[in-house]
Design an enzyme around this catalytic site. Structure first.
Site, PDB file in Angstrom:
ATOM      1  N   SER A 118      -4.101  58.693 -17.878  1.00  0.00           N
ATOM      2  CA  SER A 118      -3.313  59.425 -18.868  1.00  0.00           C
ATOM      3  C   SER A 118      -2.445  60.482 -18.189  1.00  0.00           C
ATOM      4  O   SER A 118      -2.930  61.276 -17.384  1.00  0.00           O
ATOM      5  CB  SER A 118      -4.236  60.110 -19.879  1.00  0.00           C
ATOM      6  OG  SER A 118      -4.926  59.166 -20.643  1.00  0.00           O
ATOM      7  N   ASP A 121       1.817  64.005 -27.840  1.00  0.00           N
ATOM      8  CA  ASP A 121       0.875  63.932 -26.728  1.00  0.00           C
ATOM      9  C   ASP A 121       1.554  64.207 -25.392  1.00  0.00           C
ATOM     10  O   ASP A 121       1.244  63.572 -24.387  1.00  0.00           O
ATOM     11  CB  ASP A 121       0.170  62.571 -26.688  1.00  0.00           C
ATOM     12  CG  ASP A 121      -1.128  62.614 -25.883  1.00  0.00           C
ATOM     13  OD1 ASP A 121      -1.670  63.714 -25.701  1.00  0.00           O
ATOM     14  OD2 ASP A 121      -1.574  61.557 -25.414  1.00  0.00           O
ATOM     15  N   HIS A 151      -3.475  65.616 -24.440  1.00  0.00           N
ATOM     16  CA  HIS A 151      -4.930  65.452 -24.510  1.00  0.00           C
ATOM     17  C   HIS A 151      -5.604  65.679 -23.156  1.00  0.00           C
ATOM     18  O   HIS A 151      -6.825  65.753 -23.087  1.00  0.00           O
ATOM     19  CB  HIS A 151      -5.303  64.083 -25.101  1.00  0.00           C
ATOM     20  CG  HIS A 151      -5.106  62.913 -24.181  1.00  0.00           C
ATOM     21  ND1 HIS A 151      -4.006  62.079 -24.247  1.00  0.00           N
ATOM     22  CD2 HIS A 151      -5.870  62.428 -23.181  1.00  0.00           C
ATOM     23  CE1 HIS A 151      -4.122  61.128 -23.338  1.00  0.00           C
ATOM     24  NE2 HIS A 151      -5.240  61.314 -22.669  1.00  0.00           N
TER      25      HIS A 151
END
Length: 460
Positions: A208, A132, A102
């Site tokens: 992230s 992911d 992402h």
């Protein structure tokens, strides 16, 4: 409106005049501070800036919850550059970097910035939305700092953990905590089939793709998501285990652009208290097989619907996501040891790891003429089923792969399984091709989406 401002309380401690700064002289003294650990690990954690070009609709109904879907495709579109900010971890001195899908997925430009402010253009070697994860490559004339991967199966609840990343774009930040949970599944990432380590080390937007390391500076996970109501950290963060990261790196180095996933060919559910009573278990454990494809390697090994899988390679599995994870961290073509309960007896068997077979022929067709022109369909087989994440129970029929042209406004979506067109049963792609030639002004398309039946009627 009344504003409540936070009050900062400062505590002062008086130190004896004789107190002096002392260099740590033992491992016990060093462990009182994370500074040496951070100094060694931080250079391997990078900032990632990604740009992607998206087509933004200029429809007057964009953003309207009532009419946006109804008028999907209405109006012109224009390209817009979308920026994303995240973190990454260098895993080798030759520039292999891991981050989240992402963060960099579908990006047209990716810049990796090291702590010493060097910048590199990066290319995506392998990216997978479901897990992911994305594996990148940067090129440097000198060896790069990197982190070693730890066997994440050895990680225990209560271990110290540090999260390193770039939250909110303010610069590299380190937060501390512990590993607060293992085998967390079904959290907010990809298609919710993930399997995570849980930590209370603060993870915020921008973290992230950053590193979750242990007290020795080894990578135990890649930070990916949080549970939050406010958008900030509430002490419940999730990291993708290092063992899965290692498998992605291995396939990326082998030249794979997509992750090759072992195929189970079964559909199961976690054993809860009521099921445990029915199966005569003293405690709820394992995953009960509710349905199975005839070509499933589990069927080949002798398992049947109704059996309960208890462990894979000696590791207990209590959710379908745990089973998928255990299969994902083993190479396709190998074997896994499965312990299962059948007719009240515990048995052990070796199950082969195979890719989903692409048989019978998917016979992909794009309808060129007639009312259904622009519709691309395929016959469902295990490979198609796996690619589109269709339920195991949907093992035959015709599925929609793409929709172009006027038919896109009808409401059909990729992944819809067609059952009938104008009342005629659809069993193969040939049936769809023939149905498109019908001379009719009134049309009806029936099918199944997400286990629910639908019917679209339209007139031309």
């Amino acid at each position: 409106m009344r504003l409540f401002l936070p009050v900062l309380v400062s505590l002062a401690f008086v130190l004896p005049v004789s107190a002096q700064v002392k260099v740590p002289e033992s491992q016990a003294e060093i462990s009182l501070s994370f500074a040496p650990l951070v100094k060694e690990a931080a250079p391997a954690v990078v900032n990632i800036f990604a740009n992607r070009v998206v087509q933004q609709s200029e429809s007057p109904f964009r953003g309207n919850p009532m009419f946006e879907e109804l008028f999907r495709g209405f109006g012109a579109t224009r390209p817009r550059v979308q920026n994303s900010l995240g973190s990454g971890v260098i895993l080798s001195d030759d520039g292999i970097v891991v981050s989240n899908y992402h963060v960099v997925g579908m990006a047209t430009e990716i810049r990796v910035v090291l702590t010493d402010r060097r910048e590199f253009e990066a290319e995506i070697l392998l990216a997978d939305q479901d897990s992911d994860l994305a594996i990148l490559k940067i090129n440097s004339d000198t060896p790069l700092p990197h982190l070693d991967l730890r066997d994440s199966d050895d990680v225990e609840v209560g271990e110290l953990a540090l999260a390193i990343g770039n939250p909110f774009g303010i610069g590299q930040t380190v937060t501390s905590g512990i590993v607060s949970g293992l085998a967390r599944s079904g959290m907010a990432t990809g298609n919710a089939r993930g399997y995570f380590l849980q930590t209370d080390a603060a993870i915020n937007p921008g973290n992230s793709g950053g590193a979750l390391i242990d007290a020795k500076g080894q990578l135990i996970g890649v930070n990916t998501s949080i549970l939050t109501r406010s958008g900030g950290s509430n002490g419940v963060g999730f990291a993708i285990p290092a063992n899965l990261v290692a498998r992605y790196v291995e396939q990326a180095r082998a030249g794979n652009e997509t992750f090759t996933q072992a195929w189970a060919g079964i559909y199961g559910q976690a054993v809860d208290y009521s099921l445990a009573e029915g199966f005569g278990l003293s405690v709820p454990e394992g995953v009960v097989i509710t349905s199975m494809h005839a070509a499933s390697p589990f069927a080949t090994a002798g398992l049947e619907a109704g059996d309960i899988v208890l462990s894979v390679d000696g590791q207990p599995v209590n959710t379908p996501a745990e089973m998928l994870f255990r299969m994902s961290v083993r190479p396709v073509g190998g074997m896994i040891e499965v312990e299962y309960l059948s007719d009240g007896e515990i048995q052990t068997v070796d199950v082969g790891l195979i890719v989903a077979p692409d048989t019978p022929d998917r016979d992909t067709r794009t309808i060129r003429g007639g009312t259904l022109a622009g519709l691309t369909v395929a016959n469902i087989n295990p490979a198609v089923q796996s690619e589109l994440k269709l339920p195991t129970s949907v093992s035959e029929g015709v599925v929609v792969l793409n929709i172009d042209g006027p038919l896109a406004r009808v409401g059909l979506r990729v992944g819809d399984v067609l059952s009938a067109i104008n009342g005629d049963v659809v069993e193969t792609t040939k049936d769809v091709d023939e149905a498109s030639e019908a001379r009719s002004r009134n049309w009806r398309i029936d099918g199944v989406r997400g286990g629910q039946r639908f019917s679209y009627r339209f007139r031309i």
